[in-house]
Design a protein around this motif. Sequence first.
Motif, PDB file in Angstrom:
ATOM      1  N   LEU A 158      25.975  87.979  64.571  1.00  0.00           N
ATOM      2  CA  LEU A 158      26.400  89.372  64.415  1.00  0.00           C
ATOM      3  C   LEU A 158      27.753  89.458  63.721  1.00  0.00           C
ATOM      4  O   LEU A 158      27.948  90.299  62.828  1.00  0.00           O
ATOM      5  CB  LEU A 158      26.464  90.053  65.783  1.00  0.00           C
ATOM      6  N   VAL A 159      28.706  88.609  64.099  1.00  0.00           N
ATOM      7  CA  VAL A 159      30.030  88.634  63.470  1.00  0.00           C
ATOM      8  C   VAL A 159      29.919  88.352  61.982  1.00  0.00           C
ATOM      9  O   VAL A 159      30.542  89.043  61.152  1.00  0.00           O
ATOM     10  CB  VAL A 159      30.971  87.620  64.157  1.00  0.00           C
ATOM     11  N   GLN A 160      29.128  87.368  61.612  1.00  0.00           N
ATOM     12  CA  GLN A 160      28.971  87.073  60.186  1.00  0.00           C
ATOM     13  C   GLN A 160      28.259  88.216  59.465  1.00  0.00           C
ATOM     14  O   GLN A 160      28.569  88.509  58.303  1.00  0.00           O
ATOM     15  CB  GLN A 160      28.220  85.769  60.010  1.00  0.00           C
ATOM     16  N   SER A 161      27.327  88.875  60.133  1.00  0.00           N
ATOM     17  CA  SER A 161      26.667  90.034  59.528  1.00  0.00           C
ATOM     18  C   SER A 161      27.654  91.167  59.285  1.00  0.00           C
ATOM     19  O   SER A 161      27.607  91.844  58.247  1.00  0.00           O
ATOM     20  CB  SER A 161      25.524  90.517  60.426  1.00  0.00           C
ATOM     21  N   LEU A 162      28.567  91.379  60.234  1.00  0.00           N
ATOM     22  CA  LEU A 162      29.567  92.436  60.071  1.00  0.00           C
ATOM     23  C   LEU A 162      30.570  92.098  58.974  1.00  0.00           C
ATOM     24  O   LEU A 162      31.052  92.988  58.260  1.00  0.00           O
ATOM     25  CB  LEU A 162      30.286  92.672  61.400  1.00  0.00           C
ATOM     26  N   ILE A 163      30.890  90.803  58.828  1.00  0.00           N
ATOM     27  CA  ILE A 163      31.771  90.393  57.736  1.00  0.00           C
ATOM     28  C   ILE A 163      31.121  90.701  56.392  1.00  0.00           C
ATOM     29  O   ILE A 163      31.766  91.211  55.462  1.00  0.00           O
ATOM     30  CB  ILE A 163      32.117  88.898  57.846  1.00  0.00           C
ATOM     31  N   VAL A 164      29.827  90.401  56.288  1.00  0.00           N
ATOM     32  CA  VAL A 164      29.098  90.704  55.048  1.00  0.00           C
ATOM     33  C   VAL A 164      29.064  92.206  54.803  1.00  0.00           C
ATOM     34  O   VAL A 164      29.265  92.676  53.669  1.00  0.00           O
ATOM     35  CB  VAL A 164      27.674  90.128  55.118  1.00  0.00           C
ATOM     36  N   ALA A 165      28.833  92.993  55.853  1.00  0.00           N
ATOM     37  CA  ALA A 165      28.807  94.447  55.702  1.00  0.00           C
ATOM     38  C   ALA A 165      30.151  94.991  55.247  1.00  0.00           C
ATOM     39  O   ALA A 165      30.217  95.980  54.506  1.00  0.00           O
ATOM     40  CB  ALA A 165      28.393  95.093  57.029  1.00  0.00           C
ATOM     41  N   LYS A 166      31.229  94.334  55.674  1.00  0.00           N
ATOM     42  CA  LYS A 166      32.564  94.783  55.282  1.00  0.00           C
ATOM     43  C   LYS A 166      32.841  94.500  53.802  1.00  0.00           C
ATOM     44  O   LYS A 166      33.519  95.282  53.130  1.00  0.00           O
ATOM     45  CB  LYS A 166      33.614  94.083  56.151  1.00  0.00           C
TER      46      LYS A 166
END
Length: 483
Positions: free
Chosen positions: A172-180
Amino acid sequence: MRRTRQPMRDILVILFMLAVVIYAQRDWVIALCALIVFSAAKDYPNLASPLEAKGLNHWVVMFAGIMLAWGMARFGRRVPWNVPKSWLWVIGIYLLCEGVATARLLIDVDVFREKATHVKENFVGYGVQAALVDRVYVPGRFMLVGALLLLDGVRSRRNMQAALLSVFLFVLVQSLIVAKQIPLSSLRDGGMQVRHRIMDWTGRHPNDLARDVVAIFWVAVIYVTQFKLHHWKYRAALALPSVAMLICLAQTYSRGGIVGFIACGLAVMIVARSWACVGVMAAGAAAVVALAPSLLARILAGVDTSGMGYSDMSEITAGRDVIWPAALQGIAESPIVGHGLYGYVLSSALDHSLATGGAEVHPHNAYLQALLDVGVVGFLPRLGPFIFVLCAGAWLAWKRKDPLLRLVGVAGVSVAATTFAMGLTGQHFGFTENLFIFWCVAGLVVRGLTFPDAAAPALLAHGAVRRRVRRDTWPVRGDPQPV
């Protein structure tokens, strides 16, 4: 504003690091789960340690502190390992196979450097030390987290739940980094032009990130749809972040990820007996067609959609129509024992590829790479841990009555099936850093084989079973017994 943000961010990261190291002395398993979550952001540019160049960063300090706490707890108390012998044989033969392949690379490292530098400049100066760091030290420490520490420490339901949650939060953290870093609007137009940001901000290749996202996404789907005994708020709290993971998968523009998404969904549907997986796949396909034309164009790249009867195989396969035949020629030179790590470079495969327009240091196929590296003799040993986790996960999902153990089994099937499916177009079965999530899930699956079944009260009522549970549980303060 940036000048004030950066020191504050550095202070918070250092405080988090110290908190993990200190708390590890009380409960090293929970500290290990915190380290797994932090691993998702360890390559984030603004979190780099001042001593990064010397290999001393926040992650290494936390890992060293946890290893110290684990060693003191492990060797200071007489706690049985309680690991299935079949897993010890599988992992032992796997490590032996990878050790021999690594030794062969070290012997021919000068030849490898000379040939690889014609393709990628980052291999300039590549020697024995760099090879040991790249192929032994870095992947070894990530393997230790899952295949040793998690396996040894997760002996209660609380710790099992914490470990599963940490793996979910990692993705999830890596997904949010990508979304950012990648705007959502890129799915409509020009997404491939910003795909490189994933590597810049997460340290992961988009295909490697796509594999982890796919595997953990399907585990979340099974939890949301089948764990109806849990309060709906918990399932809803997991459902919303899962949407972010699905968007992250789309933003990787990984065609291998799409293949893995379908294959993993079918595998999870079988082992979990869940028709909801079909609905999720149908909804995902409809969303791609309606909302992500850029991703759809990526999936259909090279395919004739005009009815003219012409398709560009080079674009469809992303150059694999050149790379794979070259790999087969390299395999034919030493089919029994292979050529050692980076066999694609050490054999004549790279020469054939360069002569026909290819320029890669690996064959973009995990199965061909295994045959190039270790040959027929080492093919099954290299795939052994993945086969074991797939079979053990299916057994847990089918035979166990405990919902938690069934979910662990689904996780094992999910991560192994995704790796097998995406191995057709890339990935690695060898000793690499990108298998971090696999080793974490593998540790949970292997430990799940030794867990008592909480859904069988008649079994747990037996006095011998209760005594065995107490003996196999770490005597960690605040860690409840399995129930």
